[in-house]
Scaffold this active site. Structure first.
Site, PDB file in Angstrom:
ATOM      1  N   CYS A  51      24.431  31.060  17.011  1.00 59.83           N
ATOM      2  CA  CYS A  51      24.957  31.129  18.524  1.00 59.83           C
ATOM      3  C   CYS A  51      23.405  30.713  19.393  1.00 59.83           C
ATOM      4  O   CYS A  51      23.494  30.056  19.996  1.00 59.83           O
ATOM      5  CB  CYS A  51      25.831  32.082  18.285  1.00 59.83           C
ATOM      6  SG  CYS A  51      25.502  33.288  19.253  1.00 59.83           S
ATOM      7  N   HIS A 107       6.104  35.410  15.465  1.00 58.47           N
ATOM      8  CA  HIS A 107       8.052  35.118  16.011  1.00 58.47           C
ATOM      9  C   HIS A 107       9.343  35.878  14.917  1.00 58.47           C
ATOM     10  O   HIS A 107       9.941  36.180  15.128  1.00 58.47           O
ATOM     11  CB  HIS A 107       7.273  33.496  16.208  1.00 58.47           C
ATOM     12  CG  HIS A 107       9.092  33.604  16.631  1.00 58.47           C
ATOM     13  ND1 HIS A 107       9.120  33.386  17.638  1.00 58.47           N
ATOM     14  CD2 HIS A 107       9.901  32.868  15.393  1.00 58.47           C
ATOM     15  CE1 HIS A 107      10.817  33.043  18.173  1.00 58.47           C
ATOM     16  NE2 HIS A 107      11.434  32.400  17.095  1.00 58.47           N
TER      17      HIS A 107
END
Lengths: 283, 454
Positions: B52, B108
């Protein structure tokens, strides 16, 4: 001056400092460790445990002092000074007992313990308060002062809980995580603490009011309807109303906390008048 | 297939929740999308992390323009048919996308897996989600050598960050912040009843947090009862999870302590009047609304009702943000771990790559040349020192000439890793040779030390 008073006072000061320091630490350093720590940590952090141990020592030392004073004839209800000291001792004991059973009440300690300290210092260091009552001390009078003192101690802890409740409540309502929320107790716990103290304190206070009225009424030349009696009656009414509202309409939380503080303000007012008169030499 | 790591995606840092929700891949669409992703020209491996808070496509790519191609793929992909309510050309999504390439992509990935890029830094859910994404990609057959080496590294780094820094000591996510708040209202959650309104994925996740926090009784209501039933079954293991018809909501609002809302409704489900009515019947008992739905299920005015506490996603995030500051130093320590790991990883990658193969190959050839030159020189006893050196140089020159073409090919090939592996197999090269041989050559073959520096 009781023999252990310096020790008692120092221990109270240390305990008080520790309770306040843990709040400050909760707000900065230790708070860095958690988003909002659970309100009831499995194990009290070292500082809180230390504070509690020292407070217990202060309580014990204070008890020895009170005992010693009794042996020299200055029992807790002999005058305003001893009654105040006794009240502070009761408050401290009450808080200790409650905090052992319920985790996360250190924030309440940060209010109750300084209050205890202030009461004790006021009782011990204000000159003149040890003049025995000008009026006759009867068993009824002794009962009255004992019960009133116990009632005050109970209401004081209830008020401490109410103050913390209002602080925590405001934080939660406004989506803020102030220091009270770090390691602070749950709203329900605080509400329950206040409620229990009042449920027990109210009958005690009621009997104290009645015995007080009877005692004063039997004294020659004194009316029952004094200012302190009026104020304590108002306080009694507030607590009575609070209990009724709690039990019938299910009042709880914020409103109950505000009423608790209002009632306690009345109690403090009465106490203040007593104390001033006590210093002046009369009850 | 090898190449370099590329990541394209969006997260809570770049895109609002409405966009994230639209871009999220439903579970059933993941595998088809992965298969499509590896069909993008120049892309060899793929993994999709869809939570989400982030939707990211990790890929091993050779082509220079792979990030661009992956961006286009990200916006347009409707594999599995279940994705993309937006149905448009994704113009609103494209500007929100970020793309990282090579070492940046690696950093990342490491930061994401270690929960340093999370909304709640230090939360633990993300690691599980990345692991799940990895597993899904493995099942889809889109994990190759690069992702296969990279992801386990990321997992072990995340573990180190968890154990060696204090970052993770905190509540683990917005959902567990909500659980902590519930504890601040009610204390012990064991005897608390929870009403779950809506049977979505996010609601279920938050409900799991509540169960983990001690809640024993849940009631789930959903407009589609079958989904509520399915969710109740999934949650049934550790708590008593019942379902109720939607119409019983008012009755339930009077009974429960915590209401967890996560419906897809566009209008608020719980309005102020409804909450007030419930509070009257509850005689003021505390009621805690956790509204993780976007758009919101609970009208903001509900929060002003006495003894009602309302936290929507924004409020939960606000709490989270207020507490992030305190953890900056811990996060910095964690970042250092990430950088350390990046360095170690790139060293390890190099050990597998072209450069050591070139070193090994040269060393092997020079070794041969050296031994042959020594044999020859042994037979030619009456040569002067200078003449001996000339023979040595000649041997080295032959090696250099012979190796010129293959070494150039190795260096130039974008697919160098694979070619290097072939070369190593062909010439039976093993790491560890380089040092010894270059030293030996230093004794005999004139300026053979160069071999070690090739």
């Amino acid at each position: 001056m009781p023999p252990l008073f310096p020790a008692t006072l120092s221990l109270y000061v240390v305990a008080c400092t520790l309770y306040l320091v843990q709040i400050v630490l909760g707000a900065s350093g230790q708070g860095a460790r958690s988003v909002i720590s659970a309100p009831t940590p499995a194990k009290a952090p070292g500082l809180i445990r230390a504070a509690r141990v020292i407070l217990a020592l202060a309580f014990a030392s204070h008890a020895v002092d009170i005992g010693w004073l009794c042996t020299v004839g200055l029992h807790p209800v002999v005058n305003a000074r001893e009654a105040l000291s006794f009240a502070s001792w009761l408050m401290c004991g009450l808080y200790l007992a409650v905090s052992l059973r319920t985790a996360g009440l250190a924030v309440v300690g940060a209010i109750v313990v300084p209050a205890t300290l202030v009461l004790l210092v006021a009782a011990r260091l204000v000159p003149g308060a040890d003049t025995p009552s000008a009026i006759g001390m009867t068993p009824l009078g002794a009962l009255h002062i004992t019960l009133a003192t116990a009632g005050v101690a109970l209401f004081a802890v209830a008020a401490g809980g109410a103050v913390v409740y209002l602080l925590v409540e405001r934080n939660i309502k406004k989506h803020k995580t102030g220091f009270v929320l770090r390691g602070g107790p749950a709203l329900e716990t605080l509400d329950k603490l206040s409620r229990r103290c009042i449920v027990i304190g109210f009958p005690v206070f009621t009997v104290a009011m009645v015995t007080g009225a009877m005692w004063v009424a039997r004294l020659p030349g004194r009316g029952v309807f004094t200012a302190q009696y009026a104020i304590s009656s108002i306080a009694w009414l507030v607590f009575a109303g609070l209990l009724v509202l709690r039990l019938t309409l299910g009042w709880r939380g914020r409103r109950a906390a505000i009423l608790t503080l209002a009632g306690f303000a009345g109690v403090l007012g009465t106490l203040g008048i007593y104390f001033v008169r006590g210093v002046g030499g009369g009850v | 297939m090898a190449g370099r790591l590329v990541v394209v995606g969006l997260s809570h840092k770049t895109a609002p929740v409405e966009v994230r929700e639209r871009c999220a891949f439903p579970e059933e669409a993941l595998k088809p999308a992965l298969v499509e992703a590896v069909n993008v020209p120049g892309v060899g491996e793929a993994m999709i992390v869809s939570t989400c808070n982030r939707v990211e496509l990790y890929a091993a790519a050779d082509a220079k323009d792979a990030p661009e191609a992956l961006r286009r793929f990200f916006v347009q992909c409707d594999a599995g048919g279940a994705r993309r309510a937006h149905a448009g050309d994704g113009r609103d999504v494209a500007p929100l996308l970020y793309a990282h390439d090579g070492p940046d992509a690696l950093r990342h990935l490491f930061r994401v897996a270690s929960s340093l890029d999370s909304m709640v830094v230090g939360e633990s859910q993300i690691l599980g989600q990345v692991k799940e994404a990895y597993q899904t990609a493995q099942e889809a057959g889109t994990i190759g050598p690069l992702l296969g080496r990279t992801l386990p590294r990321a997992f072990s780094l995340a573990k180190r960050v968890r154990t060696e820094t204090e970052v993770a000591r905190a509540s683990s996510s917005v959902a567990s912040v909500a659980v902590d708040l519930a504890r601040h209202i009610f204390g012990d959650l064991r005897d608390r009843q929870v009403l779950v309104v809506g049977a979505g994925k996010m609601g279920e996740l938050a409900a799991r947090h509540l169960v983990a926090g001690g809640v024993k009784r849940l009631t789930i209501i959903n407009r589609t009862p079958s989904r509520a039933l399915a969710m109740a079954e999934r949650l049934g293991g550790s708590a008593v999870a019942a379902t109720a018809p939607w119409e019983e909501m008012d009755g339930l609002l009077q009974k429960v302590d915590i209401v967890l809302c996560s419906t897809g409704a566009t209008e608020p489900v719980i309005r102020r009047e409804r909450a007030q009515k419930a509070m009257k019947a509850r005689r003021g008992r505390w009621l805690f609304f956790i509204d993780i739905a976007v758009p919101r299920d609970v009208e903001p005015e509900v929060g002003s009702v006495e003894n009602v506490y309302l936290y929507d996603v924004d409020a939960l995030e606000q709490v989270v943000q207020q507490n992030l500051r305190g953890r900056e130093s811990e996060a910095m320590q964690a970042e250092r771990l990430v950088e350390e790991e990046l360095k170690r990883f790139s060293e390890a990658e190099q050990a597998l790559g072209v450069v050591p193969t070139i070193k090994l190959l040269r060393a092997r050839f020079l070794e041969l040349a050296k031994s042959e030159a020594e044999k020859t020189l042994g037979k030619l006893q009456n040569l002067s020192e200078k003449e001996r050196q000339v023979v040595g140089h000649m041997a080295e020159a032959i090696v250099n000439k012979l190796l010129h073409a293959p070494l150039t090919a190795l260096k130039k090939d974008a697919n160098g890793d694979e070619l290097a592996a072939t070369v190593r197999a062909l010439f039976d090269l093993h790491t560890g040779h380089t040092e010894e041989i270059s030293l030996e050559l230093g004794d005999a073959g004139g300026d053979g030390k160069r071999a070690g520096n090739a």
